[in-house]
Design an enzyme around this catalytic site. Structure first.
Site, short mmCIF file in Angstrom:
data_model
loop_
_atom_site.label_atom_id
_atom_site.label_comp_id
_atom_site.label_asym_id
_atom_site.label_seq_id
_atom_site.Cartn_x
_atom_site.Cartn_y
_atom_site.Cartn_z
N CYS A 170 47.26 34.30 35.23
CA CYS A 170 45.96 33.44 35.77
C CYS A 170 46.41 32.87 37.10
O CYS A 170 47.79 32.65 37.24
CB CYS A 170 45.72 32.27 34.86
SG CYS A 170 44.58 31.01 35.59
N ASP A 171 45.44 33.17 38.08
CA ASP A 171 45.82 32.49 39.43
C ASP A 171 45.40 30.88 39.72
O ASP A 171 45.86 30.50 40.63
CB ASP A 171 45.04 33.39 40.45
CG ASP A 171 43.60 32.90 40.28
OD1 ASP A 171 43.01 32.37 39.52
OD2 ASP A 171 43.01 33.99 41.24
N TYR A 264 41.01 22.65 35.10
CA TYR A 264 40.11 22.98 34.03
C TYR A 264 40.24 22.21 33.20
O TYR A 264 39.30 22.06 32.02
CB TYR A 264 40.66 24.68 33.36
CG TYR A 264 39.94 25.79 34.23
CD1 TYR A 264 38.66 26.18 34.15
CD2 TYR A 264 40.72 26.38 35.23
CE1 TYR A 264 38.15 27.18 34.79
CE2 TYR A 264 40.07 27.25 35.92
CZ TYR A 264 39.01 27.79 35.90
OH TYR A 264 38.34 28.81 36.30
N ARG A 284 27.32 27.99 38.65
CA ARG A 284 28.37 28.64 39.37
C ARG A 284 28.03 30.46 39.33
O ARG A 284 28.15 31.17 40.41
CB ARG A 284 29.81 28.47 38.68
CG ARG A 284 30.78 29.11 39.14
CD ARG A 284 30.99 28.76 40.76
NE ARG A 284 32.14 29.40 41.50
CZ ARG A 284 32.05 29.65 42.91
NH1 ARG A 284 31.13 29.04 43.61
NH2 ARG A 284 32.86 30.42 43.24
P1 NAD Z 1 32.76 41.50 38.59
O1 NAD Z 1 31.69 41.52 37.65
O2 NAD Z 1 32.48 41.69 40.15
O3 NAD Z 1 33.57 42.94 38.20
C1 NAD Z 1 34.10 43.28 37.05
C2 NAD Z 1 33.80 44.69 37.05
O4 NAD Z 1 34.21 45.09 35.39
C3 NAD Z 1 32.31 45.28 37.19
O5 NAD Z 1 32.35 46.42 38.12
C4 NAD Z 1 32.22 45.94 35.79
O6 NAD Z 1 31.21 47.04 35.82
C5 NAD Z 1 33.41 46.23 35.18
N1 NAD Z 1 33.56 46.23 33.66
C6 NAD Z 1 32.60 45.59 32.91
N2 NAD Z 1 33.13 46.07 31.55
C7 NAD Z 1 34.09 46.89 31.68
C8 NAD Z 1 34.79 47.97 30.89
N3 NAD Z 1 34.52 47.89 29.59
N4 NAD Z 1 35.29 48.89 31.46
C9 NAD Z 1 35.49 48.98 32.60
N5 NAD Z 1 34.78 48.35 33.71
C10 NAD Z 1 34.05 47.33 33.23
O7 NAD Z 1 33.56 40.53 38.18
P2 NAD Z 1 34.67 39.39 39.07
O8 NAD Z 1 33.90 38.24 39.41
O9 NAD Z 1 35.01 40.11 40.46
O10 NAD Z 1 35.73 39.10 38.31
C11 NAD Z 1 36.57 40.11 37.48
C12 NAD Z 1 37.22 39.57 36.46
O11 NAD Z 1 38.43 38.93 36.76
C13 NAD Z 1 36.70 38.59 35.53
O12 NAD Z 1 37.07 38.54 34.11
C14 NAD Z 1 37.13 37.30 35.97
O13 NAD Z 1 36.94 36.24 34.85
C15 NAD Z 1 38.70 37.59 36.02
N6 NAD Z 1 39.26 36.88 37.22
C16 NAD Z 1 40.42 36.43 36.55
C17 NAD Z 1 41.32 35.28 37.17
C18 NAD Z 1 42.33 34.79 36.22
O14 NAD Z 1 42.91 33.77 36.82
N7 NAD Z 1 42.94 35.34 35.20
C19 NAD Z 1 41.02 35.10 38.58
C20 NAD Z 1 40.08 35.63 39.09
C21 NAD Z 1 39.13 36.41 38.40
C1 G6P Z 2 40.16 30.87 38.97
C2 G6P Z 2 40.50 31.03 37.78
C3 G6P Z 2 39.84 32.18 36.95
C4 G6P Z 2 38.35 32.21 37.23
C5 G6P Z 2 37.86 31.98 38.66
C6 G6P Z 2 36.66 31.65 38.89
O1 G6P Z 2 40.65 31.67 39.88
O2 G6P Z 2 41.93 31.11 37.47
O3 G6P Z 2 40.39 32.47 35.73
O4 G6P Z 2 37.76 33.45 36.81
O5 G6P Z 2 38.54 30.86 39.07
O6 G6P Z 2 36.21 31.71 39.98
P1 G6P Z 2 34.66 32.03 40.66
O7 G6P Z 2 34.70 31.79 41.92
O8 G6P Z 2 34.09 33.41 39.94
O9 G6P Z 2 33.90 30.69 39.82
MN MN Z 3 42.32 31.91 35.27
#
Ligand code: NAD
Ligand code: G6P
Ligand code: MN
Length: 441
Positions: A170-171, A264, A284
């Site tokens: 997680c970032d 969070y 959001r």
């Molecule tokens: P987004 O919707 O722009 O991108 C997600 C992509 O995943 C889409 O292109 C979609 O088609 C694809 N996808 C969906 N189901 C799939 C599957 N079964 N197989 C392959 N591809 C699939 O979303 P986003 O806002 O760019 O975020 C992407 C992910 O990263 C989210 O889960 C978000 O919560 C996560 N995220 C996590 C952190 C963290 O701290 N862990 C930080 C930032 C984003």
């Molecule tokens: C942080 C969290 C992620 C979450 C994101 C949501 O980076 O660590 O887990 O997905 O915020 O950001 P957004 O800009 O998509 O609301």
């Molecule tokens: Mn996170």
């Protein structure tokens, strides 16, 4: 010569993909690449991002092989690392996760409360599918997973793929640490050594020192007590809703001034405040669709059309450098100290050994070695026990296709006032998620 690596980005169509590619390019010296591939199950969405990245790669590193595909075999063969950030159901489903609970007066959030539970029920299958492709086509690879809700996804992989080489990260903590570094006048969070424990999106810092061992907590405390995590000089481009979250950390902190909280926690400790400050018609997800998604996709289209990267405004994702730190630690056995989501196994000694916790680990070629946390106070232990039970019940509900366990999970969430409200929310979520959840009994 250093070994060169092959990476597949799963969720190639993600809004974060261009930032990750730019970040990988900025880090080639420490993490050399021979191949970058994108994989997504939405070919049309991925193509827009991939064609722009192709232009960027041609300009900056034509020697790196590049391709994108919706075919798992092509994507996952001959890779060393899978960097995964998928969103099953994409933003339209995130919007429902946020708006349905709000209709019942409950927190509507991407990863916390009923919305996060609904998202978890969609994500588990998608993430497991990617783990399985990796193991089939590149059995020695590592999967570095950002896909949310990371707490539930991590519990699912612990239960269902215990031997898989998947690390969930997680970032948020590093984002907050960056702000702490600014507060004490350091250039980077890497000039600090921290202790932290909790669950994902549910944790506390207990110690922050500089590299000489000086305690930085008092100075940070003075600032957080007044301004939360809003730094002394405002960062340009921080959206108002995020700024509110960083400011609210002041109130969250007050519950245990000897520590610093993850932002969070506001959803669990101040749910009434969060609901009162939410617009049930515009959440959001709407902000992200109107801003980040629009910006990334229009920039990508412009770059592809012009055939040059200067035609768009894609930004490097500094936060994502965390994923390179992790890949480098595994690739070159650096033993870097990092926060990861790992099985507790006694690290927090008065907490469930089978819980997935977010704690500092030393990372090397054989994966993470968690550091000992010791005994945690009753306040945190109580909150974490309740929340980890929610996460485990969601995974059990998914495995057993159990309506009852999902109702229990939502009822147990600290964001939900009663079992009757939980049931009403669950029934609405169930209807909205028909195409994604296993059919519940
Ligand atoms: P987004 O919707 O722009 O991108 C997600 C992509 O995943 C889409 O292109 C979609 O088609 C694809 N996808 C969906 N189901 C799939 C599957 N079964 N197989 C392959 N591809 C699939 O979303 P986003 O806002 O760019 O975020 C992407 C992910 O990263 C989210 O889960 C978000 O919560 C996560 N995220 C996590 C952190 C963290 O701290 N862990 C930080 C930032 C984003
Ligand atoms: C942080 C969290 C992620 C979450 C994101 C949501 O980076 O660590 O887990 O997905 O915020 O950001 P957004 O800009 O998509 O609301
Ligand atoms: Mn996170």
């Amino acid at each position: 010569m250093k070994k060169k690596f092959s990476v597949v980005v799963a969720g190639g169509g993600s809004t974060f993909t261009p930032g990750i590619v730019l970040m990988l390019l900025a880090n080639l010296e420490r993490f050399p690449l021979r191949s970058i591939k994108f994989y997504d199950n939405d070919g049309a969405r991925q193509e827009i991002v991939a064609e722009a990245c192709k232009v960027i790669l041609k300009e900056q590193a034509p020697e790196i092989e590049f391709g994108y595909t919706t075919d798992p075999k092509t994507a996952f063969s001959d890779v060393d690392f899978v960097m995964a950030h998928i969103r099953v159901g994409k933003y339209p489903m995130r919007e429902k996760d946020e708006k349905i609970p709000l209709r019942h007066g409950v927190v509507g959030q991407e990863t916390c409360g009923p919305g996060g539970i609904a998202y978890g029920m969609r994500s588990i299958g998608g993430v497991l599918e990617i783990v399985d492709y990796m193991e089939k086509y590149s059995p020695d690879a590592w999967m570095l997973n950002y896909s949310n809700p990371a707490a539930i996804v991590a519990e699912a992989t612990r239960r269902l793929r215990p031997r898989s080489r998947i690390l969930n990260i997680c970032d948020m903590p590093i984002g907050i640490e960056g702000r702490m570094a600014q507060i004490v006048g350091l250039k980077s969070r890497k000039e600090m050594q921290v202790r932290y424990y909790g669950l994902n999106h549910f944790g506390w810092w207990t110690s922050i020192e500089d590299m000489k061992g000086n305690d930085l907590m008092p100075k940070i405390r003075e600032h957080v007590a007044k301004h939360g995590y809003v730094p002394p000089t405002d960062e340009p481009g921080v959206e108002a809703s995020w700024n509110d979250t960083f400011a609210k950390a002041k109130d969250v902190w007050a519950l245990d001034p000897s520590t610093f909280p993850n932002t969070y926690l506001k959803y669990y400790l101040f749910p009434d405040y969060v609901v009162a400050h939410s617009n049930p018609e515009h959440t959001r997800a709407n902000e992200v669709m109107e801003h980040r998604e629009k910006h990334v996709f229009s920039s990508c289209a412009a770059i592809t059309k012009a055939g040059k990267s200067s035609a768009g405004e894609l930004e490097i994702d500094e936060h994502a450098s965390y994923i390179v730190d992790l890949a480098t630690a595994i690739a070159f056995n650096t033993q870097e100290r990092m926060l990861l989501i790992v099985p507790n196994q006694g690290a927090i000694n008065n907490f469930d050994p089978e819980a997935m916790v977010e704690i500092p680990c030393l990372v090397g070629s054989n994966g993470p070695e968690p550091l000992t946390v010791g005994k945690i106070p009753l306040f945190q232990q109580g909150l974490m026990s309740q929340q980890v039970a929610v996460e485990k019940l969601v995974v059990e509900a998914w495995i057993e296709k159990s309506y009852l366990k999902l109702w229990q999970a939502i009822t147990l969430s600290k964001t939900v006032p009663s079992a009757s409200v939980a049931k009403a929310i669950l029934d609405d979520l169930l209807e909205a998620n028909k195409d994604y959840w296993p059919e519940l009994k």
